[in-house]
Write an enzyme that holds these catalytic residues in place. Structure first.
Site, PDB file in Angstrom:
ATOM      1  N   ASP A 126       0.844  -1.190   0.000  1.00 54.73           N
ATOM      2  CA  ASP A 126       0.000   0.000   0.000  1.00 54.73           C
ATOM      3  C   ASP A 126       0.890   1.255   0.000  1.00 54.73           C
ATOM      4  O   ASP A 126       1.910   1.309   0.690  1.00 54.73           O
ATOM      5  CB  ASP A 126      -0.913  -0.006   1.238  1.00 54.73           C
ATOM      6  CG  ASP A 126      -2.065   0.968   1.097  1.00 54.73           C
ATOM      7  OD1 ASP A 126      -3.210   0.510   0.952  1.00 54.73           O
ATOM      8  OD2 ASP A 126      -1.810   2.197   1.115  1.00 54.73           O
ATOM      9  N   ASN A 162     -12.883  -3.363   2.344  1.00 56.28           N
ATOM     10  CA  ASN A 162     -13.823  -2.251   2.427  1.00 56.28           C
ATOM     11  C   ASN A 162     -14.739  -2.291   1.203  1.00 56.28           C
ATOM     12  O   ASN A 162     -14.310  -2.645   0.100  1.00 56.28           O
ATOM     13  CB  ASN A 162     -13.072  -0.917   2.475  1.00 56.28           C
ATOM     14  CG  ASN A 162     -12.214  -0.800   3.732  1.00 56.28           C
ATOM     15  OD1 ASN A 162     -12.607  -1.276   4.807  1.00 56.28           O
ATOM     16  ND2 ASN A 162     -11.049  -0.190   3.615  1.00 56.28           N
ATOM     17  N   GLY A 170     -16.080   2.504   3.569  1.00 57.30           N
ATOM     18  CA  GLY A 170     -14.840   3.278   3.483  1.00 57.30           C
ATOM     19  C   GLY A 170     -13.987   2.937   2.273  1.00 57.30           C
ATOM     20  O   GLY A 170     -12.784   3.203   2.254  1.00 57.30           O
ATOM     21  N   GLN A 171     -14.603   2.379   1.234  1.00 64.18           N
ATOM     22  CA  GLN A 171     -13.837   2.048   0.020  1.00 64.18           C
ATOM     23  C   GLN A 171     -13.548   3.319  -0.766  1.00 64.18           C
ATOM     24  O   GLN A 171     -14.471   4.097  -1.057  1.00 64.18           O
ATOM     25  CB  GLN A 171     -14.631   1.057  -0.841  1.00 64.18           C
ATOM     26  CG  GLN A 171     -13.863   0.589  -2.068  1.00 64.18           C
ATOM     27  CD  GLN A 171     -14.605  -0.493  -2.858  1.00 64.18           C
ATOM     28  OE1 GLN A 171     -15.772  -0.784  -2.595  1.00 64.18           O
ATOM     29  NE2 GLN A 171     -13.925  -1.075  -3.831  1.00 64.18           N
ATOM     30  N   HIS A 214     -10.213  -5.168  -3.466  1.00 63.77           N
ATOM     31  CA  HIS A 214      -8.892  -5.424  -2.891  1.00 63.77           C
ATOM     32  C   HIS A 214      -9.027  -5.908  -1.458  1.00 63.77           C
ATOM     33  O   HIS A 214      -9.899  -5.450  -0.727  1.00 63.77           O
ATOM     34  CB  HIS A 214      -8.002  -4.179  -2.949  1.00 63.77           C
ATOM     35  CG  HIS A 214      -8.620  -2.915  -2.445  1.00 63.77           C
ATOM     36  ND1 HIS A 214      -9.542  -2.187  -3.178  1.00 63.77           N
ATOM     37  CD2 HIS A 214      -8.481  -2.256  -1.278  1.00 63.77           C
ATOM     38  CE1 HIS A 214      -9.918  -1.129  -2.490  1.00 63.77           C
ATOM     39  NE2 HIS A 214      -9.302  -1.154  -1.318  1.00 63.77           N
ATOM     40  N   HIS A 239      -7.076  -5.736   1.989  1.00 61.27           N
ATOM     41  CA  HIS A 239      -5.956  -5.159   2.747  1.00 61.27           C
ATOM     42  C   HIS A 239      -5.417  -6.230   3.696  1.00 61.27           C
ATOM     43  O   HIS A 239      -6.201  -6.926   4.359  1.00 61.27           O
ATOM     44  CB  HIS A 239      -6.445  -4.027   3.659  1.00 61.27           C
ATOM     45  CG  HIS A 239      -6.882  -2.781   2.983  1.00 61.27           C
ATOM     46  ND1 HIS A 239      -6.070  -1.672   2.850  1.00 61.27           N
ATOM     47  CD2 HIS A 239      -8.078  -2.431   2.439  1.00 61.27           C
ATOM     48  CE1 HIS A 239      -6.750  -0.696   2.259  1.00 61.27           C
ATOM     49  NE2 HIS A 239      -7.968  -1.128   1.995  1.00 61.27           N
TER      50      HIS A 239
HETATM   51  P1  5GP Z   1      -9.745   1.515   0.278  1.00 63.86           P
HETATM   52  O1  5GP Z   1      -9.898   2.776   1.068  1.00 63.86           O
HETATM   53  O2  5GP Z   1     -10.405   1.624  -1.071  1.00 63.86           O
HETATM   54  O3  5GP Z   1     -10.139   0.272   1.022  1.00 63.86           O
HETATM   55  O4  5GP Z   1      -8.184   1.341   0.066  1.00 63.86           O
HETATM   56  C1  5GP Z   1      -7.494   1.861  -1.001  1.00 63.86           C
HETATM   57  C2  5GP Z   1      -6.022   1.757  -0.640  1.00 63.86           C
HETATM   58  O5  5GP Z   1      -5.281   1.950  -1.798  1.00 63.86           O
HETATM   59  C3  5GP Z   1      -5.563   2.802   0.383  1.00 63.86           C
HETATM   60  O6  5GP Z   1      -5.006   2.145   1.511  1.00 63.86           O
HETATM   61  C4  5GP Z   1      -4.533   3.609  -0.383  1.00 63.86           C
HETATM   62  O7  5GP Z   1      -3.432   3.996   0.414  1.00 63.86           O
HETATM   63  C5  5GP Z   1      -4.126   2.666  -1.483  1.00 63.86           C
HETATM   64  N1  5GP Z   1      -3.718   3.330  -2.717  1.00 63.86           N
HETATM   65  C6  5GP Z   1      -4.383   4.319  -3.372  1.00 63.86           C
HETATM   66  N2  5GP Z   1      -3.720   4.676  -4.485  1.00 63.86           N
HETATM   67  C7  5GP Z   1      -2.615   3.880  -4.529  1.00 63.86           C
HETATM   68  C8  5GP Z   1      -1.531   3.788  -5.460  1.00 63.86           C
HETATM   69  O8  5GP Z   1      -1.449   4.484  -6.477  1.00 63.86           O
HETATM   70  N3  5GP Z   1      -0.564   2.856  -5.182  1.00 63.86           N
HETATM   71  C9  5GP Z   1      -0.637   2.047  -4.073  1.00 63.86           C
HETATM   72  N4  5GP Z   1       0.371   1.169  -3.891  1.00 63.86           N
HETATM   73  N5  5GP Z   1      -1.641   2.121  -3.189  1.00 63.86           N
HETATM   74  C10 5GP Z   1      -2.620   3.033  -3.406  1.00 63.86           C
END
Ligand code: 5GP
Ligand code: ZN
Length: 114
Positions: free
Chosen positions: A30, A87, A93-94, A100, A102
């Site tokens: 991440d 998420n 909180g997505q 994905h 985490h």
């Molecule tokens: P969500 O909030 O959708 O569950 O998680 C999205 C995750 O993607 C976040 O933890 C954020 O830090 C990560 N993320 C967003 N953009 C990028 C990116 O360009 N590269 C990487 N490696 N992680 C990303």
């Protein structure tokens, strides 16, 4: 999906620190880690969220979990464990609309989330 960040990562149009890759799955660190270990496991195919998984995606979903578990162990989380989070949509909180998992580990994580 043309405007999806994670699809761009799959195509290496956006750089990432990849951990694992096969025909259907990619895992990468991440960009804003919330724990010493924080990586994401994604299907290469654009599936928007867990609600959009179909019956025919069951084996893909199993493989995502299997890789998440294996990589968590490889990155040092076997003994103390980790958190595996999916998420979904706004209440979940997505922020990136590409399914994905985490995986967070390397420190104690409180519960419940805020
Ligand atoms: P969500 O909030 O959708 O569950 O998680 C999205 C995750 O993607 C976040 O933890 C954020 O830090 C990560 N993320 C967003 N953009 C990028 C990116 O360009 N590269 C990487 N490696 N992680 C990303
Ligand atoms: Zn995508």
């Amino acid at each position: 999906m043309d405007d999806c960040i994670f699809c761009k990562i799959v195509k290496s149009e956006i750089p990432s620190r990849k951990i694992y890759e096969d025909e259907n799955i990619l895992a990468f660190h991440d960009a804003a880690p919330q724990a010493p270990v924080h990586f994401l496991v994604i299907p290469k195919r654009h599936i928007r969220n867990i609600m959009e998984l179909e019956q025919e995606d069951i084996s893909l979903a199993g493989n995502l979990l299997n890789q998440a578990q294996k990589l968590a162990a490889e990155l040092g989380c076997a003994e103390k464990g980790a958190r595996f989070v999916i998420n979904c949509k706004s209440d979940g909180g997505q922020t990136v609309d590409h399914l994905h998992i985490h995986v967070l580990g390397g420190r104690f994580l409180g519960w419940p989330p805020g």
